[in-house]
Design a protein around this motif. Structure first.
Motif, PDB file in Angstrom:
ATOM      1  N   ASP A   8       0.597  -1.217  -0.280  1.00 21.77           N
ATOM      2  CA  ASP A   8       0.142  -0.479  -0.125  1.00 21.77           C
ATOM      3  C   ASP A   8       1.037   0.895  -0.274  1.00 21.77           C
ATOM      4  O   ASP A   8       0.754   2.193  -0.306  1.00 21.77           O
ATOM      5  CB  ASP A   8      -0.792   0.028   0.996  1.00 21.77           C
ATOM      6  CG  ASP A   8      -1.984  -1.447   1.116  1.00 21.77           C
ATOM      7  OD1 ASP A   8      -2.386  -1.711   0.041  1.00 21.77           O
ATOM      8  OD2 ASP A   8      -2.556  -0.935   2.278  1.00 21.77           O
ATOM      9  N   ARG A   9       2.403   1.269   0.547  1.00 21.70           N
ATOM     10  CA  ARG A   9       3.044   2.202   1.114  1.00 21.70           C
ATOM     11  C   ARG A   9       3.693   2.585  -0.436  1.00 21.70           C
ATOM     12  O   ARG A   9       3.935   3.378  -0.784  1.00 21.70           O
ATOM     13  CB  ARG A   9       3.403   3.100   1.872  1.00 21.70           C
ATOM     14  CG  ARG A   9       4.905   3.342   1.942  1.00 21.70           C
ATOM     15  CD  ARG A   9       5.894   2.918   3.675  1.00 21.70           C
ATOM     16  NE  ARG A   9       6.591   4.671   2.728  1.00 21.70           N
ATOM     17  CZ  ARG A   9       7.871   4.269   4.256  1.00 21.70           C
ATOM     18  NH1 ARG A   9       8.132   3.145   4.557  1.00 21.70           N
ATOM     19  NH2 ARG A   9       8.439   5.261   3.686  1.00 21.70           N
ATOM     20  N   LEU A  10       4.397   1.539  -0.766  1.00 23.59           N
ATOM     21  CA  LEU A  10       4.630   1.548  -2.683  1.00 23.59           C
ATOM     22  C   LEU A  10       3.319   2.105  -3.112  1.00 23.59           C
ATOM     23  O   LEU A  10       4.577   3.082  -4.385  1.00 23.59           O
ATOM     24  CB  LEU A  10       5.365   0.036  -3.008  1.00 23.59           C
ATOM     25  CG  LEU A  10       6.245   0.051  -2.136  1.00 23.59           C
ATOM     26  CD1 LEU A  10       6.912  -1.584  -2.969  1.00 23.59           C
ATOM     27  CD2 LEU A  10       7.604   0.850  -2.248  1.00 23.59           C
ATOM     28  N   VAL A  11       2.008   1.729  -3.846  1.00 26.41           N
ATOM     29  CA  VAL A  11       1.321   1.630  -4.664  1.00 26.41           C
ATOM     30  C   VAL A  11       1.013   3.680  -4.160  1.00 26.41           C
ATOM     31  O   VAL A  11       1.256   4.598  -5.228  1.00 26.41           O
ATOM     32  CB  VAL A  11       0.003   1.172  -4.422  1.00 26.41           C
ATOM     33  CG1 VAL A  11      -1.188   2.043  -4.621  1.00 26.41           C
ATOM     34  CG2 VAL A  11       0.219   0.371  -4.374  1.00 26.41           C
ATOM     35  N   ALA A  12       0.802   3.778  -2.732  1.00 31.87           N
ATOM     36  CA  ALA A  12       0.848   5.281  -3.022  1.00 31.87           C
ATOM     37  C   ALA A  12       1.745   6.365  -3.216  1.00 31.87           C
ATOM     38  O   ALA A  12       2.311   7.223  -3.397  1.00 31.87           O
ATOM     39  CB  ALA A  12       0.615   5.502  -1.354  1.00 31.87           C
ATOM     40  N   LEU A  13       3.797   5.525  -3.456  1.00 31.21           N
ATOM     41  CA  LEU A  13       4.572   5.608  -3.765  1.00 31.21           C
ATOM     42  C   LEU A  13       4.295   6.405  -5.347  1.00 31.21           C
ATOM     43  O   LEU A  13       4.929   7.366  -5.531  1.00 31.21           O
ATOM     44  CB  LEU A  13       5.438   5.687  -3.180  1.00 31.21           C
ATOM     45  CG  LEU A  13       6.899   6.785  -2.910  1.00 31.21           C
ATOM     46  CD1 LEU A  13       7.040   7.182  -2.829  1.00 31.21           C
ATOM     47  CD2 LEU A  13       8.030   5.662  -3.100  1.00 31.21           C
ATOM     48  N   GLU A  26      -0.740  -1.047 -12.290  1.00 26.54           N
ATOM     49  CA  GLU A  26      -1.984  -2.294 -12.027  1.00 26.54           C
ATOM     50  C   GLU A  26      -1.783  -2.645 -11.470  1.00 26.54           C
ATOM     51  O   GLU A  26      -2.071  -3.430 -10.212  1.00 26.54           O
ATOM     52  CB  GLU A  26      -2.077  -3.185 -13.645  1.00 26.54           C
ATOM     53  CG  GLU A  26      -2.550  -1.566 -14.702  1.00 26.54           C
ATOM     54  CD  GLU A  26      -3.864  -1.793 -14.263  1.00 26.54           C
ATOM     55  OE1 GLU A  26      -4.307  -2.769 -14.310  1.00 26.54           O
ATOM     56  OE2 GLU A  26      -4.386  -1.412 -15.685  1.00 26.54           O
ATOM     57  N   ASP A  27      -0.222  -2.508 -10.479  1.00 26.02           N
ATOM     58  CA  ASP A  27       0.086  -3.510  -9.575  1.00 26.02           C
ATOM     59  C   ASP A  27       1.651  -3.166  -8.887  1.00 26.02           C
ATOM     60  O   ASP A  27       2.495  -2.774  -9.688  1.00 26.02           O
ATOM     61  CB  ASP A  27       0.370  -5.402 -10.289  1.00 26.02           C
ATOM     62  CG  ASP A  27      -0.214  -6.417  -8.957  1.00 26.02           C
ATOM     63  OD1 ASP A  27       0.207  -6.001  -7.711  1.00 26.02           O
ATOM     64  OD2 ASP A  27       0.113  -7.311  -8.614  1.00 26.02           O
ATOM     65  N   ARG A  40       7.744  -5.272  -8.643  1.00 26.33           N
ATOM     66  CA  ARG A  40       7.795  -5.288 -10.166  1.00 26.33           C
ATOM     67  C   ARG A  40       6.032  -4.523  -9.933  1.00 26.33           C
ATOM     68  O   ARG A  40       6.262  -4.949  -9.255  1.00 26.33           O
ATOM     69  CB  ARG A  40       7.180  -6.944 -10.336  1.00 26.33           C
ATOM     70  CG  ARG A  40       8.299  -7.768 -10.670  1.00 26.33           C
ATOM     71  CD  ARG A  40       7.975  -9.521 -11.046  1.00 26.33           C
ATOM     72  NE  ARG A  40       8.481  -9.944 -11.498  1.00 26.33           N
ATOM     73  CZ  ARG A  40       8.968 -10.972 -10.551  1.00 26.33           C
ATOM     74  NH1 ARG A  40       8.424 -11.347  -9.642  1.00 26.33           N
ATOM     75  NH2 ARG A  40       9.260 -12.443 -11.389  1.00 26.33           N
ATOM     76  N   VAL A  41       7.198  -3.815 -11.212  1.00 28.55           N
ATOM     77  CA  VAL A  41       5.793  -2.183 -11.979  1.00 28.55           C
ATOM     78  C   VAL A  41       4.804  -2.760 -12.642  1.00 28.55           C
ATOM     79  O   VAL A  41       5.681  -2.959 -13.561  1.00 28.55           O
ATOM     80  CB  VAL A  41       6.281  -0.971 -11.605  1.00 28.55           C
ATOM     81  CG1 VAL A  41       5.114  -0.541 -11.275  1.00 28.55           C
ATOM     82  CG2 VAL A  41       7.374  -1.080  -9.793  1.00 28.55           C
ATOM     83  N   PRO A  83       1.006  -6.032 -18.046  1.00 26.38           N
ATOM     84  CA  PRO A  83       0.380  -7.093 -18.326  1.00 26.38           C
ATOM     85  C   PRO A  83       0.399  -8.144 -18.713  1.00 26.38           C
ATOM     86  O   PRO A  83       0.477  -7.546 -19.970  1.00 26.38           O
ATOM     87  CB  PRO A  83      -1.128  -6.533 -17.550  1.00 26.38           C
ATOM     88  CG  PRO A  83      -1.259  -5.189 -17.773  1.00 26.38           C
ATOM     89  CD  PRO A  83      -0.431  -4.429 -18.371  1.00 26.38           C
ATOM     90  N   GLY A  84       0.552  -9.326 -18.640  1.00 27.04           N
ATOM     91  CA  GLY A  84       0.165 -10.044 -19.707  1.00 27.04           C
ATOM     92  C   GLY A  84      -1.283 -10.793 -19.553  1.00 27.04           C
ATOM     93  O   GLY A  84      -2.123  -9.949 -19.551  1.00 27.04           O
TER      94      GLY A  84
END
Length: 166
Positions: A8-13, A26-27, A40-41, A83-84
């Protein structure tokens, strides 16, 4: 810090950095890889992404990670990709990007439908030969891999002039 909290912290960042490049985040996953971690981004956008897009967003994400303490002092390897085809269709934007593709979807009532995705809008999807379904009635969907038969290819190759023996 737990894995969920770290994600969650990485997504927010990273979401604002990715969005500034005109892409959707996406992830984000972090997995141990020896003494390092693999970050992995996954990014995407309508119309897909190019290698140049991946390169630009990779540089921006790396700069942002290096400037923060989100990963502590541990070394990491950054992998940025799209994304695949096996990505589940869970968001309206995923369905929109799959227009024209063959999809299989599980409905919330337990039934399954399959057909070509004709339309996806803010309310739901239209699947040829199956009907219209609101997003609330879709449990999950998946793009089906299609292999083109050789006899379905355009006949452009047959247009070669006969008798040109050089």
């Amino acid at each position: 810090m737990g894995e969920s909290a770290r994600r969650d912290r990485l997504v927010a960042l990273l979401a604002p950095v990715v969005e500034a490049e005109g892409l959707d985040l996406e992830d984000v996953t972090v997995t141990p890889a020896g003494k390092r971690r693999l970050v992995r981004v996954v990014v995407d956008r309508d119309g897909g992404i190019s290698l140049d897009d991946v390169s630009e967003v990779s540089r921006s994400v790396s700069e942002r990670l290096d400037a923060s303490d989100a990963l502590g002092n541990s070394p990491y390897v950054l992998e940025v990709s799209s994304p695949g085809v096996d990505r589940p269709l869970t968001e309206p934007r995923h369905w929109r990007r799959a227009r024209g593709r063959l999809v299989k979807a599980a409905l919330t009532d337990g039934t399954e439908i399959e057909g070509r995705l004709a339309e996806a809008d803010g309310e739901g999807v239209e699947i040829e030969a199956a009907g219209r379904f609101a997003y609330a009635n879709l449990a999950k969907g998946k793009v089906q891999v299609e292999f083109k038969r050789l006899d379905d290819e355009d006949d452009d190759e047959d247009d070669v002039a006969d008798g040109d023996e050089g």
